[in-house]
Design a protein around this motif. Structure first.
Motif, PDB file in Angstrom:
ATOM      1  N   GLU A 168       0.822  -1.210   0.000  1.00  0.00           N
ATOM      2  CA  GLU A 168       0.000   0.000   0.000  1.00  0.00           C
ATOM      3  C   GLU A 168       0.856   1.259   0.000  1.00  0.00           C
ATOM      4  OE1 GLU A 168      -4.023   1.758   2.075  1.00  0.00           O
ATOM      5  OE2 GLU A 168      -2.861   0.259   3.157  1.00  0.00           O
ATOM      6  N   GLU A 169       1.883   1.277   0.855  1.00  0.00           N
ATOM      7  CA  GLU A 169       2.766   2.440   0.875  1.00  0.00           C
ATOM      8  C   GLU A 169       3.494   2.588  -0.453  1.00  0.00           C
ATOM      9  OE1 GLU A 169       6.820   3.893   3.145  1.00  0.00           O
ATOM     10  OE2 GLU A 169       5.265   2.898   4.320  1.00  0.00           O
ATOM     11  N   LEU A 170       3.996   1.468  -0.995  1.00  0.00           N
ATOM     12  CA  LEU A 170       4.693   1.517  -2.279  1.00  0.00           C
ATOM     13  C   LEU A 170       3.779   2.047  -3.377  1.00  0.00           C
ATOM     14  CD1 LEU A 170       6.598  -1.901  -2.233  1.00  0.00           C
ATOM     15  CD2 LEU A 170       7.652   0.364  -2.258  1.00  0.00           C
ATOM     16  N   LYS A 171       2.527   1.599  -3.341  1.00  0.00           N
ATOM     17  CA  LYS A 171       1.563   2.005  -4.368  1.00  0.00           C
ATOM     18  C   LYS A 171       1.388   3.512  -4.400  1.00  0.00           C
ATOM     19  CE  LYS A 171      -3.349   1.398  -5.566  1.00  0.00           C
ATOM     20  NZ  LYS A 171      -4.603   0.674  -5.226  1.00  0.00           N
ATOM     21  N   TYR A 172       1.169   4.118  -3.226  1.00  0.00           N
ATOM     22  CA  TYR A 172       0.875   5.550  -3.195  1.00  0.00           C
ATOM     23  C   TYR A 172       2.135   6.405  -3.290  1.00  0.00           C
ATOM     24  CZ  TYR A 172      -3.903   4.229  -2.241  1.00  0.00           C
ATOM     25  OH  TYR A 172      -5.161   3.706  -2.360  1.00  0.00           O
ATOM     26  N   VAL A 173       3.231   5.953  -2.683  1.00  0.00           N
ATOM     27  CA  VAL A 173       4.482   6.705  -2.811  1.00  0.00           C
ATOM     28  C   VAL A 173       4.933   6.706  -4.265  1.00  0.00           C
ATOM     29  CG1 VAL A 173       6.940   6.722  -2.242  1.00  0.00           C
ATOM     30  CG2 VAL A 173       5.259   6.383  -0.439  1.00  0.00           C
ATOM     31  N   GLY A 174       4.862   5.536  -4.917  1.00  0.00           N
ATOM     32  CA  GLY A 174       5.249   5.471  -6.322  1.00  0.00           C
ATOM     33  C   GLY A 174       4.366   6.341  -7.192  1.00  0.00           C
ATOM     34  N   ALA A 175       3.043   6.288  -6.957  1.00  0.00           N
ATOM     35  CA  ALA A 175       2.118   7.105  -7.742  1.00  0.00           C
ATOM     36  C   ALA A 175       2.376   8.595  -7.530  1.00  0.00           C
ATOM     37  CB  ALA A 175       0.677   6.760  -7.370  1.00  0.00           C
ATOM     38  N   LEU A 176       2.665   8.975  -6.288  1.00  0.00           N
ATOM     39  CA  LEU A 176       2.958  10.388  -6.008  1.00  0.00           C
ATOM     40  C   LEU A 176       4.246  10.838  -6.687  1.00  0.00           C
ATOM     41  CD1 LEU A 176       1.983  10.495  -2.219  1.00  0.00           C
ATOM     42  CD2 LEU A 176       0.906  11.820  -4.050  1.00  0.00           C
ATOM     43  N   LYS A 177       5.263   9.982  -6.667  1.00  0.00           N
ATOM     44  CA  LYS A 177       6.525  10.336  -7.316  1.00  0.00           C
ATOM     45  C   LYS A 177       6.335  10.529  -8.812  1.00  0.00           C
ATOM     46  CE  LYS A 177      10.191   7.950  -6.040  1.00  0.00           C
ATOM     47  NZ  LYS A 177      11.006   6.791  -5.603  1.00  0.00           N
ATOM     48  N   ARG A 178       5.547   9.642  -9.423  1.00  0.00           N
ATOM     49  CA  ARG A 178       5.306   9.768 -10.862  1.00  0.00           C
ATOM     50  C   ARG A 178       4.486  11.017 -11.170  1.00  0.00           C
ATOM     51  NH1 ARG A 178       4.820   4.215 -10.034  1.00  0.00           N
ATOM     52  NH2 ARG A 178       2.546   4.262  -9.902  1.00  0.00           N
ATOM     53  N   GLU A 179       3.535  11.342 -10.295  1.00  0.00           N
ATOM     54  CA  GLU A 179       2.724  12.545 -10.505  1.00  0.00           C
ATOM     55  C   GLU A 179       3.575  13.805 -10.359  1.00  0.00           C
ATOM     56  OE1 GLU A 179      -0.409  15.003 -11.350  1.00  0.00           O
ATOM     57  OE2 GLU A 179      -0.277  12.814 -11.584  1.00  0.00           O
ATOM     58  N   ILE A 180       4.438  13.822  -9.328  1.00  0.00           N
ATOM     59  CA  ILE A 180       5.315  14.983  -9.129  1.00  0.00           C
ATOM     60  C   ILE A 180       6.262  15.139 -10.312  1.00  0.00           C
ATOM     61  CG2 ILE A 180       7.200  15.882  -7.701  1.00  0.00           C
ATOM     62  CD1 ILE A 180       5.768  14.558  -5.287  1.00  0.00           C
ATOM     63  N   ALA A 181       6.823  14.017 -10.778  1.00  0.00           N
ATOM     64  CA  ALA A 181       7.723  14.078 -11.930  1.00  0.00           C
ATOM     65  C   ALA A 181       6.996  14.615 -13.153  1.00  0.00           C
ATOM     66  CB  ALA A 181       8.288  12.685 -12.226  1.00  0.00           C
ATOM     67  N   GLY A 182       5.743  14.183 -13.345  1.00  0.00           N
ATOM     68  CA  GLY A 182       4.962  14.683 -14.467  1.00  0.00           C
ATOM     69  C   GLY A 182       4.702  16.174 -14.365  1.00  0.00           C
ATOM     70  N   GLN A 183       4.454  16.671 -13.163  1.00  0.00           N
ATOM     71  CA  GLN A 183       4.219  18.100 -12.967  1.00  0.00           C
ATOM     72  C   GLN A 183       5.485  18.915 -13.223  1.00  0.00           C
ATOM     73  OE1 GLN A 183       1.427  19.512 -12.710  1.00  0.00           O
ATOM     74  NE2 GLN A 183       0.045  17.865 -12.107  1.00  0.00           N
ATOM     75  N   PHE A 184       6.642  18.354 -12.881  1.00  0.00           N
ATOM     76  CA  PHE A 184       7.892  19.058 -13.161  1.00  0.00           C
ATOM     77  C   PHE A 184       8.155  19.111 -14.663  1.00  0.00           C
ATOM     78  CE2 PHE A 184       8.920  18.707  -8.667  1.00  0.00           C
ATOM     79  CZ  PHE A 184       9.687  19.834  -8.451  1.00  0.00           C
ATOM     80  N   ARG A 185       7.786  18.027 -15.367  1.00  0.00           N
ATOM     81  CA  ARG A 185       7.999  18.023 -16.814  1.00  0.00           C
ATOM     82  C   ARG A 185       7.027  18.958 -17.531  1.00  0.00           C
ATOM     83  NH1 ARG A 185       8.390  12.422 -15.974  1.00  0.00           N
ATOM     84  NH2 ARG A 185       6.229  12.197 -16.657  1.00  0.00           N
ATOM     85  N   GLU A 186       5.762  18.877 -17.137  1.00  0.00           N
ATOM     86  CA  GLU A 186       4.722  19.676 -17.804  1.00  0.00           C
ATOM     87  C   GLU A 186       3.672  20.078 -16.771  1.00  0.00           C
ATOM     88  OE1 GLU A 186       1.667  19.307 -21.620  1.00  0.00           O
ATOM     89  OE2 GLU A 186       3.194  17.775 -21.249  1.00  0.00           O
TER      90      GLU A 186
END
Length: 358
Positions: A168-186
């Motif tokens: 559960e922690e991996l699921k949400y931490v990973g999703a948050l990291k990908r979302e943050i990375a996407g926001q930094f890109r665009e």
């Protein structure tokens, strides 16, 4: 070879061969089977451990197959569905995994194109595979924090309880990291407004939104660059300190276009390229002897922080990137590269440059 080294070696293979693998069968042979055997440690030729084309009739669906089932103690533990390496993974590709998950004892499932591995479990409802993965491993962009979690899936270290409890922690931490990375890109409109309204006191109009679209993207890029620079300075002892075993330079330092300039902006690609050159050069000298200086025209990698000892130059300021290597007469030859990882193709030239100063 340690687990992380084996994973790194497979990642290097994937980087070199991914574009040449066009079919699902080729993907299985080149990437998926080596992952199952070399990384996870299961014998792909032993049907008591790995069952290819695993079949389990589901309701009216008869004879459908999942590409691989990993078996432990006579029970299916992991289901694996494969797609061609050049294709993007979509949740629609996991339809068979969804059906099979509910009629086997498997608590884990993986959807992969050999490059990206998406791992699923049943956090949302018992015996029903989640719609979103709890762990995403990208072999083209290895996240080292995930290596211990992948190791828990291996034959020698398999720990289902630990995997599920951390999922559960991996699921949400990973999703948050990908979302943050996407926001930094665009940056999205919500992201831009979130920051703009905290620093701009006027009304958030269309003109302000357009202005802050550029400003937020620029600030994000500079923030990441500064953080990377801070990490490098810490790792290298402030970045410009010469190793105690490095010879003392008696000759004057040549002042050329390596002089720092207030308009110079060090990019993440340049820092990534520097790390690759450094990693290659460390086969010849201690890492603290490899330093860097940025300039308007190129990014220089030096030995002993000495302009007279250039190891390589990174010309990344145009659409076509070049790696510059200098011969014994300091004559530079430029080698066109399409991606930063292509620097590895010139490893021997980099090592030769270092040996020349020894």
């Amino acid at each position: 070879m340690e687990f992380a080294d084996r994973l790194g070696a497979l990642a290097a293979k994937v980087k070199n061969q991914a574009e040449a693998i066009g079919t699902e069968e080729a993907t299985k042979n080149a990437f998926v089977m080596p992952f199952i055997s070399t990384i996870l440690g299961y014998d792909v030729f032993d049907p008591l451990e790995v069952v290819p084309e695993y079949t389990a009739d589901v309701g009216t669906k008869k004879g459908e197959k999942v590409d691989y089932a990993i078996v432990r103690g006579g029970e299916v533990q992991i289901l694996i569905e494969c797609k061609p390496s050049l294709g993007q993974l979509k949740i629609e590709h996991a339809s068979q995994l969804f059906r099979y998950f509910s009629v086997t004892n498997a608590r884990l499932a993986a959807l992969t194109n050999g490059v990206v591995w998406q791992f699923y479990t049943d956090l949302d409802a018992p015996n029903r595979m989640d719609a979103k993965p709890f762990l995403v491993l990208d072999l083209l962009d290895l996240d080292e924090t995930l290596i211990p979690e992948i190791q828990k899936l291996s034959k020698d270290s398999f720990d289902l309880d630990s995997i599920i409890s951390a999922a559960e922690e991996l699921k949400y931490v990973g999703a948050l990291k990908r979302e943050i990375a996407g926001q930094f890109r665009e940056p999205s409109d919500e992201w831009i407004k979130f920051f703009a309204t905290r620093v701009y006191e006027g009304s958030y109009t269309q003109r302000v939104r357009e202005q802050f679209t550029l400003l937020v993207a620029k600030a994000a890029k500079q923030f990441l660059t500064e953080r990377v620079n801070d990490r490098l300075k810490t790792a290298l002892g402030a970045g410009s300190m010469v190793s105690a075993e490095a010879p003392v330079q008696s000759e004057p330092v040549v002042v050329d276009d390596l002089d720092r300039d207030t308009e110079i902006e060090t990019t993440l690609e340049e820092l990534e390229g520097y790390q690759i050159v450094k990693a290659i050069a460390c086969g010849e000298v201690k890492p603290q002897r490899i330093t860097q200086r940025d300039a308007k025209s190129y990014f220089a990698v030096l030995l002993d922080d000495n302009n007279r000892k250039p190891i390589a130059r990174l010309h990344f300021n145009s659409k076509q990137k070049y790696l510059g290597l200098l011969d014994e007469n300091k004559v530079e030859s430029r080698h066109a590269i399409d991606a930063v990882d292509d620097i590895y193709q010139h490893a021997e030239g980099i090592r030769e440059a270092v040996r020349r100063y020894m």
